[in-house]
Design a protein around this motif. Sequence first.
Motif, PDB file in Angstrom:
ATOM      1  N   ARG A 406       0.791  -1.327   0.102  1.00  0.00           N
ATOM      2  CA  ARG A 406       0.207  -0.104  -0.163  1.00  0.00           C
ATOM      3  C   ARG A 406       0.821   1.315  -0.061  1.00  0.00           C
ATOM      4  O   ARG A 406       0.338   2.482  -0.356  1.00  0.00           O
ATOM      5  CB  ARG A 406      -0.834   0.000   1.182  1.00  0.00           C
ATOM      6  CG  ARG A 406      -2.074  -1.069   1.364  1.00  0.00           C
ATOM      7  CD  ARG A 406      -2.996  -0.950   2.448  1.00  0.00           C
ATOM      8  NE  ARG A 406      -3.536   0.442   2.397  1.00  0.00           N
ATOM      9  CZ  ARG A 406      -4.085   0.981   3.254  1.00  0.00           C
ATOM     10  NH1 ARG A 406      -4.119   0.497   4.446  1.00  0.00           N
ATOM     11  NH2 ARG A 406      -4.640   2.325   3.122  1.00  0.00           N
ATOM     12  N   SER A 407       2.078   1.034   0.274  1.00  0.00           N
ATOM     13  CA  SER A 407       2.920   2.334   0.536  1.00  0.00           C
ATOM     14  C   SER A 407       4.194   2.406  -0.141  1.00  0.00           C
ATOM     15  O   SER A 407       4.767   1.303  -0.589  1.00  0.00           O
ATOM     16  CB  SER A 407       3.294   2.559   2.100  1.00  0.00           C
ATOM     17  OG  SER A 407       1.992   2.481   2.852  1.00  0.00           O
ATOM     18  N   SER A 408       4.551   3.557  -0.498  1.00  0.00           N
ATOM     19  CA  SER A 408       5.880   3.849  -1.418  1.00  0.00           C
ATOM     20  C   SER A 408       6.672   4.912  -0.952  1.00  0.00           C
ATOM     21  O   SER A 408       7.846   5.117  -1.382  1.00  0.00           O
ATOM     22  CB  SER A 408       5.486   4.046  -2.734  1.00  0.00           C
ATOM     23  OG  SER A 408       4.793   5.275  -3.067  1.00  0.00           O
ATOM     24  N   PHE A 434       4.264   6.012   6.910  1.00  0.00           N
ATOM     25  CA  PHE A 434       4.251   5.985   5.338  1.00  0.00           C
ATOM     26  C   PHE A 434       2.982   6.600   4.924  1.00  0.00           C
ATOM     27  O   PHE A 434       2.049   6.614   5.604  1.00  0.00           O
ATOM     28  CB  PHE A 434       4.615   4.650   4.894  1.00  0.00           C
ATOM     29  CG  PHE A 434       5.830   3.832   5.418  1.00  0.00           C
ATOM     30  CD1 PHE A 434       6.858   3.790   4.495  1.00  0.00           C
ATOM     31  CD2 PHE A 434       6.002   3.145   6.675  1.00  0.00           C
ATOM     32  CE1 PHE A 434       8.141   3.310   4.973  1.00  0.00           C
ATOM     33  CE2 PHE A 434       7.062   2.639   7.225  1.00  0.00           C
ATOM     34  CZ  PHE A 434       8.114   2.280   6.247  1.00  0.00           C
ATOM     35  N   ASP A 435       3.087   6.710   3.496  1.00  0.00           N
ATOM     36  CA  ASP A 435       1.713   7.035   2.981  1.00  0.00           C
ATOM     37  C   ASP A 435       0.738   5.912   3.024  1.00  0.00           C
ATOM     38  O   ASP A 435       1.018   4.782   2.974  1.00  0.00           O
ATOM     39  CB  ASP A 435       1.613   7.233   1.407  1.00  0.00           C
ATOM     40  CG  ASP A 435       2.607   6.279   0.614  1.00  0.00           C
ATOM     41  OD1 ASP A 435       2.135   5.943  -0.374  1.00  0.00           O
ATOM     42  OD2 ASP A 435       3.672   5.822   1.082  1.00  0.00           O
ATOM     43  N   HIS A 436      -0.355   6.179   3.700  1.00  0.00           N
ATOM     44  CA  HIS A 436      -1.579   5.209   3.974  1.00  0.00           C
ATOM     45  C   HIS A 436      -1.487   4.372   5.010  1.00  0.00           C
ATOM     46  O   HIS A 436      -2.436   3.910   5.651  1.00  0.00           O
ATOM     47  CB  HIS A 436      -1.801   4.221   2.695  1.00  0.00           C
ATOM     48  CG  HIS A 436      -2.128   4.765   1.574  1.00  0.00           C
ATOM     49  ND1 HIS A 436      -3.419   5.173   1.298  1.00  0.00           N
ATOM     50  CD2 HIS A 436      -1.315   4.808   0.242  1.00  0.00           C
ATOM     51  CE1 HIS A 436      -3.323   5.555  -0.180  1.00  0.00           C
ATOM     52  NE2 HIS A 436      -2.281   5.513  -0.646  1.00  0.00           N
ATOM     53  N   GLN A 437      -0.207   4.352   5.798  1.00  0.00           N
ATOM     54  CA  GLN A 437      -0.201   3.773   7.029  1.00  0.00           C
ATOM     55  C   GLN A 437       0.734   4.088   8.020  1.00  0.00           C
ATOM     56  O   GLN A 437       2.082   4.532   7.622  1.00  0.00           O
ATOM     57  CB  GLN A 437      -0.074   2.096   6.808  1.00  0.00           C
ATOM     58  CG  GLN A 437       1.156   1.685   5.916  1.00  0.00           C
ATOM     59  CD  GLN A 437       1.005   0.610   5.560  1.00  0.00           C
ATOM     60  OE1 GLN A 437       0.905  -0.633   6.104  1.00  0.00           O
ATOM     61  NE2 GLN A 437       1.464  -0.025   4.300  1.00  0.00           N
ATOM     62  N   GLU A 514       1.232  13.517   5.075  1.00  0.00           N
ATOM     63  CA  GLU A 514       0.691  12.384   4.611  1.00  0.00           C
ATOM     64  C   GLU A 514      -0.519  12.349   3.671  1.00  0.00           C
ATOM     65  O   GLU A 514      -0.859  11.656   2.553  1.00  0.00           O
ATOM     66  CB  GLU A 514       0.475  11.284   5.661  1.00  0.00           C
ATOM     67  CG  GLU A 514       0.296   9.701   5.345  1.00  0.00           C
ATOM     68  CD  GLU A 514      -0.989   9.470   5.219  1.00  0.00           C
ATOM     69  OE1 GLU A 514      -1.513   8.512   4.622  1.00  0.00           O
ATOM     70  OE2 GLU A 514      -1.876  10.382   6.075  1.00  0.00           O
ATOM     71  N   VAL A 518      -1.102  11.495  -0.158  1.00  0.00           N
ATOM     72  CA  VAL A 518      -2.206  10.346  -0.776  1.00  0.00           C
ATOM     73  C   VAL A 518      -3.222  10.843  -1.807  1.00  0.00           C
ATOM     74  O   VAL A 518      -3.413  10.440  -2.893  1.00  0.00           O
ATOM     75  CB  VAL A 518      -2.964   9.771   0.418  1.00  0.00           C
ATOM     76  CG1 VAL A 518      -4.215   9.176  -0.078  1.00  0.00           C
ATOM     77  CG2 VAL A 518      -1.907   9.029   1.294  1.00  0.00           C
TER      78      VAL A 518
END
Length: 602
Positions: A406-408, A434-437, A514, A518
């Motif tokens: 999900r993340s990068s 991270f992005d999303h989490q 973040e 997203v």
Amino acid sequence: MDPLAPPCGLLWVPPGLEKAILFHVEPLNSTPKCCSTDSFVLYFSALVITDGPQDKSGLADEVGSEDDLYNEFRSSSNRFGHPGGGGEQLAINELISDGSVCAEALWDHVTMDDQELGFKAGDVIEVVDATNKEWWWGRVLDSEGWFPASFVRLRVNQDEPMEEYLAHLDGASEGGGASMGGPLGPGLPCKEQMRANVINEIMSTERDYIKHLKDICEGYIKQCRKRTDMFTEEQLRTIFGNIDELYRFQKKFLKALEKKFNKDHPHLSEIGSCFLEHQTNFQIYSEYCNNHPNACVQLSKLMKIKKYVFFFEACRLLQKMIDISLDGFLLTPVQKICKYPLQLAELLKYTNPQHRDYKDVEAALNAMKNVARLINERKRRLENIDKIAQWQSSIEDWEGEDILSRSSDLIFSGDLTKISQPQAKGQQRMFFLFDHQLVFCKKDLLRRDILYYKGRLDMDQMQVVDVEDGKDKDFNVSVKNALKLCSPGGEEVHLLCAKKPEQKQRWLRAFADEREQVQHDLETGFTITEVQKKQAMLNASKSHPTGKPKAVTRPYYDFLLRQKHPTLPTSLPQQQVIMLAEPKRKTSNFWHNIGRLTPFKK
């Protein structure tokens, strides 16, 4: 002469080996008869012209062994060097000896070596020595060092590119040159003539670029697809990326430019709107630029095999392409997308504010800078997925899906005290946003550079709430420098406390960043393919042997430190080609944050 003449006619091959060659083409089921002393050119043509299997025994008798051909080709051909002839290099060194040459930086050159010269796009560099075709010695203020020649364009004075200067000298020598101080065209003031020159350059380079793309698609890709015995579709996709998509788009873009181009009065052309209308389409360059390093690796492997060397040279000759190797052609789109902001900046410089095209050119310049920024950002994100995979593989007791699912991008990390219901007991944890989490880990009591996975929170389902200092009603505890992460329905609430007020504010900004990232990824359509994710995880798994404690380290740091050039650098730093000085991309704090986990260094 028609290159597609019927069998038994003459087929002209363009100068690819320092002279034009004529040879006789027999029907395809017979052995060709060579009419030239350069026998290996016949071997090249046999690789491409015919679609069926070759009679190699007869051909070998005619033109010699493959090893002889390969050695002769390697020794006689000068095309593996830097593009440009010896006369051009001689002229450059002659101007340098007169002290009349400086260069303008087209891209940033970032270096870790004190013998290399660092500079930013737009800097003026005094060229001291251009004896080597790829690396020149130059001076900026009080600093001297090596720099890649492809990162600059030569100038002989403040405003004049070297190409115009040399053209002026040629014209003056023929008695037709105009004074450099007066108007540069009949009835046109200097600034309008300079604008016309920039417009003409944009149109000319765009037409040349279309020719390059066409040559690659028809001269290389088309021929490669005929040779299924040599190439798979996956290989071709890796080598050429989405260049056919670029070709289709650039043809449409050129047509739009042609409609706005005023042939009789180029300075009146209004081309700014063309860039604005197509700014979204330019984002397809992101895929090509990200794939380019993989293309170089794949092509390098193939060029170690003789038949591929012969084949690619045959493609070039039969397409009548200029004397540049395939890797040079494949670099062209990467350089092209970087050149647009530079061309538009030059155009804006010579466009009067009262000109009808001024506002569109100004907006187009900002739009193309944004395209370059987006491409650089995506390149950084793709480079980071390897580091993120390495980070995950270093975490002990990992549970659940991979972080890359999900993340990068790692946005921020640091220590926080986590308080959860119902016990309301504080736990010191290391958090990674991270992005999303949001992932949190526990540090090993003895080895603080070893982390144990403890859980994660889905940031898409969490709201961030600033908490005032004092007693919290939900947890019935006194808190300081705290914030909450709450699910929309209130079923899940997490209380996080920082040590200092400034740390809390930094975390609040990070959570806001973040959400912005997203949203930006959603708007621009940024994704990472499953193949890229799997490859990154596979690479990470190979770097960490099983059964041993895995400390969080910097797997690329030592490698980067070893990339030094005590003398003349041996290769061009291609990874820096697509970096522009303005806008400058945001530096990644990934390794800065990870490095904080290794306080005990040997």
